[in-house]
Design a protein around this motif. Structure first.
Motif, mmCIF file in Angstrom:
data_model
loop_
_atom_site.group_PDB
_atom_site.id
_atom_site.type_symbol
_atom_site.label_atom_id
_atom_site.label_comp_id
_atom_site.label_asym_id
_atom_site.label_seq_id
_atom_site.Cartn_x
_atom_site.Cartn_y
_atom_site.Cartn_z
ATOM 1 N N LEU A 58 0.522 6.838 -3.265
ATOM 2 C CA LEU A 58 1.333 6.512 -2.099
ATOM 3 C C LEU A 58 2.797 6.697 -2.444
ATOM 4 O O LEU A 58 3.293 6.101 -3.400
ATOM 5 N N PHE A 98 6.215 5.741 -1.471
ATOM 6 C CA PHE A 98 6.811 4.705 -0.626
ATOM 7 C C PHE A 98 8.040 5.229 0.101
ATOM 8 O O PHE A 98 8.738 6.109 -0.374
ATOM 9 N N ALA A 101 10.817 3.551 0.676
ATOM 10 C CA ALA A 101 11.888 3.319 -0.298
ATOM 11 C C ALA A 101 11.252 3.715 -1.628
ATOM 12 O O ALA A 101 10.135 3.332 -1.885
ATOM 13 N N ALA A 129 11.051 2.870 -4.621
ATOM 14 C CA ALA A 129 10.368 1.857 -5.419
ATOM 15 C C ALA A 129 10.183 2.274 -6.875
ATOM 16 O O ALA A 129 9.188 1.964 -7.502
ATOM 17 N N LEU A 130 11.181 2.978 -7.430
ATOM 18 C CA LEU A 130 11.118 3.302 -8.861
ATOM 19 C C LEU A 130 11.357 2.029 -9.663
ATOM 20 O O LEU A 130 12.039 1.119 -9.209
ATOM 21 N N PHE A 131 10.792 1.980 -10.875
ATOM 22 C CA PHE A 131 11.025 0.823 -11.743
ATOM 23 C C PHE A 131 12.427 0.951 -12.321
ATOM 24 O O PHE A 131 12.709 1.858 -13.109
ATOM 25 N N THR A 132 13.306 0.027 -11.933
ATOM 26 C CA THR A 132 14.713 0.184 -12.288
ATOM 27 C C THR A 132 14.959 0.014 -13.784
ATOM 28 O O THR A 132 15.954 0.478 -14.303
ATOM 29 N N PHE A 181 4.466 6.070 -16.391
ATOM 30 C CA PHE A 181 3.873 4.731 -16.244
ATOM 31 C C PHE A 181 2.388 4.751 -15.861
ATOM 32 O O PHE A 181 1.560 4.179 -16.582
ATOM 33 N N GLU A 195 -0.738 3.646 -18.287
ATOM 34 C CA GLU A 195 -1.546 2.482 -17.923
ATOM 35 C C GLU A 195 -3.027 2.822 -17.839
ATOM 36 O O GLU A 195 -3.872 1.994 -18.143
ATOM 37 N N ARG A 240 5.837 10.649 -9.677
ATOM 38 C CA ARG A 240 5.071 9.530 -10.209
ATOM 39 C C ARG A 240 3.784 9.317 -9.419
ATOM 40 O O ARG A 240 2.727 9.038 -9.984
ATOM 41 N N ARG A 246 -1.571 -5.559 -26.138
ATOM 42 C CA ARG A 246 -0.309 -4.869 -25.837
ATOM 43 C C ARG A 246 0.842 -5.807 -26.128
ATOM 44 O O ARG A 246 1.624 -6.144 -25.245
ATOM 45 N N MET A 254 12.457 -7.025 -8.153
ATOM 46 C CA MET A 254 11.357 -6.054 -8.241
ATOM 47 C C MET A 254 10.473 -6.160 -6.999
ATOM 48 O O MET A 254 9.952 -5.165 -6.513
ATOM 49 N N THR A 263 12.496 -4.695 -3.866
ATOM 50 C CA THR A 263 12.610 -3.239 -3.850
ATOM 51 C C THR A 263 11.239 -2.571 -3.946
ATOM 52 O O THR A 263 11.143 -1.391 -4.269
ATOM 53 N N GLU A 264 10.190 -3.332 -3.669
ATOM 54 C CA GLU A 264 8.824 -2.815 -3.614
ATOM 55 C C GLU A 264 8.310 -2.255 -4.935
ATOM 56 O O GLU A 264 7.359 -1.490 -4.955
ATOM 57 N N GLN A 265 8.960 -2.640 -6.049
ATOM 58 C CA GLN A 265 8.441 -2.170 -7.332
ATOM 59 C C GLN A 265 7.087 -2.811 -7.631
ATOM 60 O O GLN A 265 6.189 -2.159 -8.174
ATOM 61 N N SER A 315 4.512 -1.120 -5.393
ATOM 62 C CA SER A 315 4.119 0.225 -5.811
ATOM 63 C C SER A 315 3.261 0.149 -7.071
ATOM 64 O O SER A 315 2.355 0.958 -7.278
ATOM 65 N N MET A 336 -0.165 -0.453 -5.938
ATOM 66 C CA MET A 336 -0.792 0.762 -5.420
ATOM 67 C C MET A 336 -1.181 1.720 -6.544
ATOM 68 O O MET A 336 -2.003 2.597 -6.357
ATOM 69 N N MET A 337 -0.547 1.570 -7.719
ATOM 70 C CA MET A 337 -0.958 2.380 -8.875
ATOM 71 C C MET A 337 -2.091 1.704 -9.614
ATOM 72 O O MET A 337 -2.380 2.033 -10.767
ATOM 73 N N VAL A 364 -2.241 -1.195 -10.871
ATOM 74 C CA VAL A 364 -1.812 -2.038 -11.988
ATOM 75 C C VAL A 364 -1.471 -3.410 -11.395
ATOM 76 O O VAL A 364 -0.724 -3.487 -10.431
ATOM 77 N N ARG A 393 0.902 -7.333 -15.680
ATOM 78 C CA ARG A 393 1.782 -6.382 -16.345
ATOM 79 C C ARG A 393 3.216 -6.882 -16.417
ATOM 80 O O ARG A 393 3.925 -6.662 -17.397
#
Ligand SMILES: Nc1ncnc2c1ncn2[C@@H]1O[C@H](COP(=O)(O)OP(=O)(O)OP(=O)(O)O)[C@@H](O)[C@H]1O
Ligand SMILES: [Mg+2]
Lengths: 268, 260
Positions: A87, A89, A91, A93-96, A106, A110, A155, B39, B122, B125-127, B130, B133-134, B136, B141
């Motif tokens: 999906l 997104f 926005a 939604a990258l991991f900052t 990532f 995983e 990604r 981990r 996080m 900002t929809e981290q 997302s 959705m991956m 995880v 995590r």
């Protein structure tokens, strides 16, 4: 309904309080095709994608993905189903906290046991596909909005999902990258055998690569067909949307009480 | 009147619902802890963020507190001619009470607020979304390693606070005010009990660590996904952890030292 559909949505019902998002929606996504879902802003397109991904639970109806009804799945089965979905997104939604490279790596890290060398190979090839291999070492904060979306795209396709969903992929792209992305969506779809769902209000670009289009508004499918069929359609909904006319059955206003009533209420 | 009762009831229900969510949440976090053994690098990164980066504020505050404590105690003790027990008094106050409590308050302000803000942002900002959705689980995590790092860091920081505080007390007491160095250390050694004082102090800091980190990660995860929501959640983390530390300190002190 076609026999080879990857996703079938039947009689979907959902609302946020009084705001109706889906009211008996039926959608059928054929495997290997590009399907575009169009609708006015705020109709619930993003929410629809979230229901497909199992993040939002419909109040009633079926979301059958590869034979399994998503709302019925337990946590593990849902995670397994999501591994084959991507999906993008709205926005990015990258991991900052992670670099562009690590963002794309990532999902690979995983879910697979690949060596770092293989990971790097995969990541760079995905970044190359979106034209950002040179940006691998940047942090998300150093990207423009359009670049961030392309990284997010890289990604989302990192694990070659079978169903790829794009939420407004064209927003914020200049004409050149826009056509690059359009071609990329088509290429991924055709060469990797993906199925694609594009959510967009961008009538022309989306229609150009779509095999099938759904127009939704007020919780219902108001028109559907191939792009050609829709252009020929006499349905007032389809005509208003495709020709971008302000007046017609699609309302541009968020549902509200009568304007006059509001005006006088504030005077009291 | 009825309205007031209704509002009180509603507020009470909201608090109970939140407590329920927080309990459910922490059980999910704990379920995610075993996976961290495989981990551990995830935890190490967070130990740095949560623990190591808090060392500066802990050391500086401890030094200041130890010095002031020593100064105050010295003048009071001198009136009774018993300034030799300065070391013992400073050490006992720090190890039993000031170390865990002040380190806890500082930890809530420095690490707790940062944890809430990070997780809340996080989410906003929809981290987290997302990540879901991956396929995880963000609780495993993102939240679990931070929770573990907080719980491990807090007792170490509290111990560091006490140690540095005693050092500060020594510098002022012995270096400045002329208390006998031998008396300072030997009376401290003789009268600070390992089980009764040190172990109880450590126990307090463990409890504080669990509570503060729990509040911090829960507030972040439960924050409204907006800028305002995250800022309110951060504020709540600091306020609620401070109250929780003080309340539990009273309870634990009563339980530990009350029966004697
Ligand atoms: N978490 C939520 N709680 C309450 N209402 C919500 C929530 N999320 C979305 N909505 C409402 O649901 C409606 C649909 O939102 P959604 O984001 O799905 O629209 P959209 O079709 O994707 O719009 P756009 O094209 O502007 O992205 C909006 O009117 C919004 O106000
Ligand atoms: Mg949307």
């Amino acid at each position: 309904m076609s026999s080879d559909s990857i996703l079938t949505i039947k009689n979907l019902q959902f609302s946020y309080g009084a705001r109706i998002i889906a009211d008996g929606m039926d959608i059928d996504i054929e495997r290997g095709k590009i399907t575009t879902i169009m609708g006015p802003s705020g109709t619930g397109k993003t929410t629809l994608l979230r229901m497909i991904g199992g993040q939002v639970r419909p109040h009633a109806g079926e979301v059958r993905y590869e034979g399994k009804n998503i709302p019925d799945l337990n946590k593990d089965a849902l995670l397994a189903a999501r591994k084959s979905m991507g999906l993008l997104f709205q926005a990015s939604a990258l991991f900052t906290g992670l670099s562009v490279f690590d963002n794309v790596a990532f999902p690979i890290r995983e879910h697979t046991q690949l060596s770092e060398q293989m990971v790097s190979h995969l990541v760079l090839s995905k970044l190359e596909a979106v034209g950002l291999r040179g940006a691998a070492e940047l942090m998300p904060g150093e990207l423009s909005g359009g670049m961030a979306r392309r990284v997010a795209l890289a990604r989302a396709i990192a694990l070659d999902p079978r169903l790829m969903m794009y939420d407004e992929p064209f927003v914020g792209q200049d004409p050149i990258t826009m056509s690059v992305i359009t071609r990329l969506i088509k290429l991924l779809n055709d060469s990797l055998g993906m199925t694609s769902i594009i959510v967009s209000h961008d009538v022309h670009d989306a229609m150009a690569i779509s095999d099938f289009v759904y127009l939704i508004a007020e919780g219902k499918v108001i028109a559907s067909g191939t792009p050609e069929e829709l252009r020929q359609s006499e349905s007032p909904w389809a005509r208003q949307f495709l020709r971008a006319e302000p007046d017609g059955p699609v309302s541009f206003q968020y549902p509200a009480t009568d304007y006059q009533t509001d005006l006088f209420a504030s005077v009291e | 009147m009825i309205e007031a009762i209704r509002l009180t009831g509603e507020a009470a229900l909201r608090v109970l619902a939140r407590l329920g969510r927080a309990t459910l949440f922490i059980s999910q976090v704990i379920a995610g802890l075993p996976m961290l053994l495989r981990r551990f690098s995830l935890v190490v990164t967070q130990l740095y963020e949560v623990g190591v980066l808090s060392i500066a504020i802990i050391v500086i505050s401890a030094l200041a507190v130890g010095m002031v404590l020593s100064l105050q105690m010295f003048y009071t003790l001198r009136d009774f001619g018993s300034e030799q027990i300065l070391g013992q008094v400073v050490a006992l106050s720090l190890v039993r009470e000031l170390g865990p409590v002040l380190a806890g308050l500082l930890f809530a302000g420095r690490a707790g607020s940062a944890l809430t803000a990070e997780i809340g942002l996080m989410k906003a900002t929809e981290q987290l979304s997302s990540m879901e959705m991956m396929a995880v689980d963000p609780i495993k995590r993102v939240v679990a390693p931070r929770f573990l790092a907080g719980v491990l860091s807090m007792p170490l920081l509290a111990a560091m606070f006490s140690a540095v505080g005693i050092l500060g007390g020594y510098l002022v007491g012995v270096g400045l005010l002329g208390v006998d160095s031998g008396a300072f250390w030997s009376l401290m050694q003789a009268n600070v009990d390992f089980y009764d004082d040190i172990l109880n102090g450590i126990l307090k800091s463990v409890v504080f660590g669990i509570i503060i980190t729990w509040i911090a990660v829960f507030e972040g995860y439960d924050a409204k996904p907006t800028a305002e929501g995250v800022s309110r959640a951060t504020m709540r983390t600091v306020v609620h952890s401070a109250f929780a530390v003080l309340a539990f300190d009273f309870i634990l002190t009563a339980l530990m030292f009350g029966g004697r």
